[in-house]
Design a protein around this motif. Structure first.
Motif, PDB file in Angstrom:
ATOM      1  N   ASP A 184       9.368   0.649   2.059  1.00 43.38           N
ATOM      2  CA  ASP A 184      10.513   0.594   2.969  1.00 43.38           C
ATOM      3  C   ASP A 184      10.045   0.260   4.386  1.00 43.38           C
ATOM      4  O   ASP A 184       9.574   1.116   5.124  1.00 43.38           O
TER       5      ASP A 184
ATOM      6  N   VAL B 103       7.397  -1.348   5.586  1.00 51.62           N
ATOM      7  CA  VAL B 103       6.005  -0.946   5.800  1.00 51.62           C
ATOM      8  C   VAL B 103       5.297  -1.957   6.691  1.00 51.62           C
ATOM      9  O   VAL B 103       5.391  -3.174   6.487  1.00 51.62           O
TER      10      VAL B 103
ATOM     11  N   HIS C 248       6.959   5.030   2.487  1.00 54.26           N
ATOM     12  CA  HIS C 248       6.668   5.002   3.917  1.00 54.26           C
ATOM     13  C   HIS C 248       5.204   5.356   4.180  1.00 54.26           C
ATOM     14  O   HIS C 248       4.598   6.124   3.433  1.00 54.26           O
TER      15      HIS C 248
END
Length: 272
Positions: free
Chosen positions: A29, A31, A234
């Motif tokens: 997400d 990154v 994450h």
């Protein structure tokens, strides 16, 4: 003492705003990560948190597209200062080596023949190839298996053979060299776990960017210059082992109470 990270080291790979979804599951997400030459980075995190997927994005094994059941998007992905999409496969193969968790190779090749596959992208003479293959077999400790049939080897032996193959592939990479290792110690006994990570460390010290996905926190802490923890898509921690391996970080990510102590001789953090 923790490992010191030199932030001035040349950037080899960078990715920005990487988002990866499979169906309703978001694997990565937004990154953002960059990796440097001369540095061994370990990517950590619970199962299913996107570690191997992160490597597959780096190697472009996953396609950049969007559909109902799949989406990969990013702002940019660069290798050695150029957009990853600009690299020709044969040229990139000389600089980017990948050791996956497992191989589907089933041909009845000898160990030496498997390792020689790494020389396919290289423009070298047969004698140079033979000398390179011999050197890499010695480095990973499989010289005695040169004539053995690959399918008959143990899982750990196969993993070391493929490491020698990848090292052969990168032998002409010069100052553009990046090695990605996905769970390189998973099938190995203690002796070869340490030998493989010592070799990875030596490659980084010689100027390569080395990135490993690994589950063993203590091995990562002992050998890596930098640790990156992924959790639920994450990046939740990024820094030296001393900065990342803390009771707060590890307990929160792995949902288990732990104790941290310093190794009595070498000083790196140890998870108990």
């Amino acid at each position: 003492m923790g490992h010191v990270i030199d932030r001035a080291i040349k950037n080899v790979m960078s990715m920005h705003n990487v988002t990866l979804r499979f169906g309703n599951k978001t694997v990565l997400d937004k990154v953002n990560l960059g990796f440097n030459a001369g540095q061994l980075t370990a990517i950590l995190g619970p199962n299913g948190t996107g570690k191997s997927s992160c490597l597959k994005v780096m190697t472009q094994e996953l396609p950049l597209k969007k559909s109902k059941n799949y989406e990969l998007s990013y702002d940019d992905l660069t290798l050695f200062g150029e957009s990853a999409g600009n690299w020709q496969p044969n040229e990139l193969a000389k600089s980017l080596g990948v050791l996956p968790q497992s191989s589907n190779l089933t041909f009845n090749f000898s160990v030496q023949e498997v390792i020689e596959l790494g020389a396919i992208p290289l423009t070298i003479s047969p004698s140079q190839r033979d000398e390179t293959v011999k050197t890499m077999m010695e480095k990973v400790g499989v010289s005695h298996l040169a004539d053995a049939r690959y399918p008959l080897l143990s899982g750990g032996e196969k993993q070391r053979v493929h490491l020698a193959r990848v090292l052969t592939q990168l032998s002409l990479g010069g100052d553009k060299k990046m090695l990605l290792l996905d769970e390189p110690t998973a099938a190995l006994d203690i002796e070869y776990q340490h030998k493989v990570l010592i070799l990875a460390k030596q490659l980084a010290q010689a100027g390569a960017a080395v990135i490993i996905v690994i589950h063993d926190l203590n091995l990562a802490s002992q050998y890596a210059d930098r640790l990156v923890i992924l959790n639920k898509g994450h990046v939740v921690a990024d820094g030296s082992p001393a900065d990342v391996i803390t009771e707060q970080n590890i307990s929160k990510v792995y949902q288990h109470a732990i104790t941290i102590m310093q190794h009595p001789e070498k000083g790196y953090p140890v998870v108990l």
